[in-house]
Design an enzyme around this catalytic site. Structure first.
Site, PDB file in Angstrom:
ATOM      1  N   SER A 135     -35.115  23.725  -3.302  1.00  0.00           N
ATOM      2  CA  SER A 135     -34.608  22.964  -4.445  1.00  0.00           C
ATOM      3  C   SER A 135     -33.195  22.487  -4.138  1.00  0.00           C
ATOM      4  CB  SER A 135     -34.587  23.848  -5.699  1.00  0.00           C
ATOM      5  OG  SER A 135     -33.876  23.236  -6.753  1.00  0.00           O
ATOM      6  N   TYR A 145     -32.190  32.120  -9.028  1.00  0.00           N
ATOM      7  CA  TYR A 145     -33.031  30.992  -8.620  1.00  0.00           C
ATOM      8  C   TYR A 145     -32.381  30.226  -7.470  1.00  0.00           C
ATOM      9  CZ  TYR A 145     -35.823  26.773  -8.650  1.00  0.00           C
ATOM     10  OH  TYR A 145     -36.630  25.736  -8.248  1.00  0.00           O
TER      11      TYR A 145
END
Length: 250
Positions: A135, A145
Site C-alpha cells: 500500500s 497497517y
C-alpha cells in the site's frame, strides 16, 4: 497454459487480478475464506473467459489455512499474487492486540510463507513471479497497517535482489485508495478522502502488470500517488503522518 494463485480473490484488487489474468489466458487458483463466494467467482470466470478456475477455501490467519495454500503452491504456479489483507477502524491504541496480531499473520507471515513456498519451484524452472500487494501507506506512518505494509515492501525488494540473474521476479504493489470492499469491511469513514484520490481496481492491476513486465521491484500505480510518495520522502515524517491520518479515517 500459465497458472496463477491469487489470495483474497473474491473482491477488489484480488478479483481484478483474477479477471485480468483470466483474460490473459492464465488458469487460476482462487483463495479466500468464503467457499460459496469463491465457487461463484470461479464459475463466472470459467463462463466468461473459458479458463480453469480452482477453488481453495482457506483462512490465512490460521496455520491450517496457510499450510493448505503452501501445499498447493509447492505443486507449482507461474504467478503468485499475495493480495489478502484487511484494515482496522479507529486509532492504533483502540485496536485489541489479538486483532493486531491477526493482521500481522495475514499481512506478513502469510506473505513470507506463501512466497517461500512458491519460489523454489520458480527458481528451479527459472521463470515465474510474485506480486505482494502492499500500500502507499507503507511510505507513511499509520499504525500497524502501514508498518506491516512497509515490511511487505522491504521483504519484496529483498527477495527481488536475491533473484537477480534469474527470470524470477518479485514486486511489491503499492496502491492508494481503491474503490473496493476494504474500507466498508473495516467500518472506516472515508468521507474525508477527496474524490480525485480514488482509483479503480482494474486500473491498478493493469498498471501493476505493466510494471512487472518492466522488471520494477515496487509499483505505485497512478501519477498522483507517485507524486504523493515522492513528496512524503521529502517532508518531515511527522507532518506526512498527520496528513495521512486526517485523510484516511476518523
Amino acid at each position: 497454459m500459465p497458472s496463477a494463485l491469487i489470495t483474497g480473490a473474491t473482491a477488489g484488487i484480488g478479483a481484478a487480478f483474477a479477471r485480468r489474468l483470466a483474460a490473459d489466458g492464465f488458469s487460476l487458483v482462487l483463495v479466500a475464506r468464503d467457499e460459496e463466494r469463491l465457487t461463484a467467482a470461479a464459475e463466472s470466470l470459467r463462463l466468461r473467459y473459458g479458463v480453469e478456475a480452482e477453488v481453495l477455501a482457506a483462512d490465512l490467519a490460521t496455520d491450517e489455512g496457510l499450510e493448505r495454500v503452501e501445499a498447493r503452491l509447492r505443486q507449482g504456479v507461474d504467478l503468485l499474487v499475495n493480495n489478502a489483507g484487511f484494515g482496522h477502524p479507529g486509532s492504533f491504541l483502540d485496536v485489541p492486540v489479538p486483532d493486531e496480531l491477526r493482521m500481522l499473520k495475514v499481512h506478513c507471515e502469510a506473505v513470507l510463507r506463501l512466497t517461500m513456498a512458491a519460489l523454489p519451484g520458480m527458481r528451479k524452472r527459472n521463470r515465474g513471479a510474485v506480486i505482494n500487494v502492499a500500500s502507499v501507506a507503507a511510505f507513511l506512518n499509520r499504525g500497524t497497517y502501514s508498518a506491516s505494509k512497509a515490511w511487505v515492501v522491504n521483504y519484496s525488494e529483498s527477495m527481488a535482489a536475491e533473484l537477480v540473474g534469474t527470470r524470477v521476479r518479485v514486486m511489491a504493489l503499492c496502491p492508494g485508495f481503491v474503490r473496493t470492499e476494504f474500507h466498508e469491511r473495516a467500518s472506516m469513514d472515508t468521507s474525508g478522502i477527496p474524490g480525485f484520490l480514488w482509483l479503480s481496481a482494474d486500473d491498478v492491476v493493469n498498471e501493476s502488470m505493466r510494471d512487472l513486465a518492466l522488471g520494477k521491484r515496487v509499483s505505485v500505480p497512478d501519477l498522483r500517488y507517485k507524486v504523493i510518495v515522492g513528496v512524503s520522502r521529502l517532508v518531515p515524517r511527522g507532518l506526512a503522518a498527520g496528513v495521512s491520518r486526517r485523510l484516511g479515517r476518523r
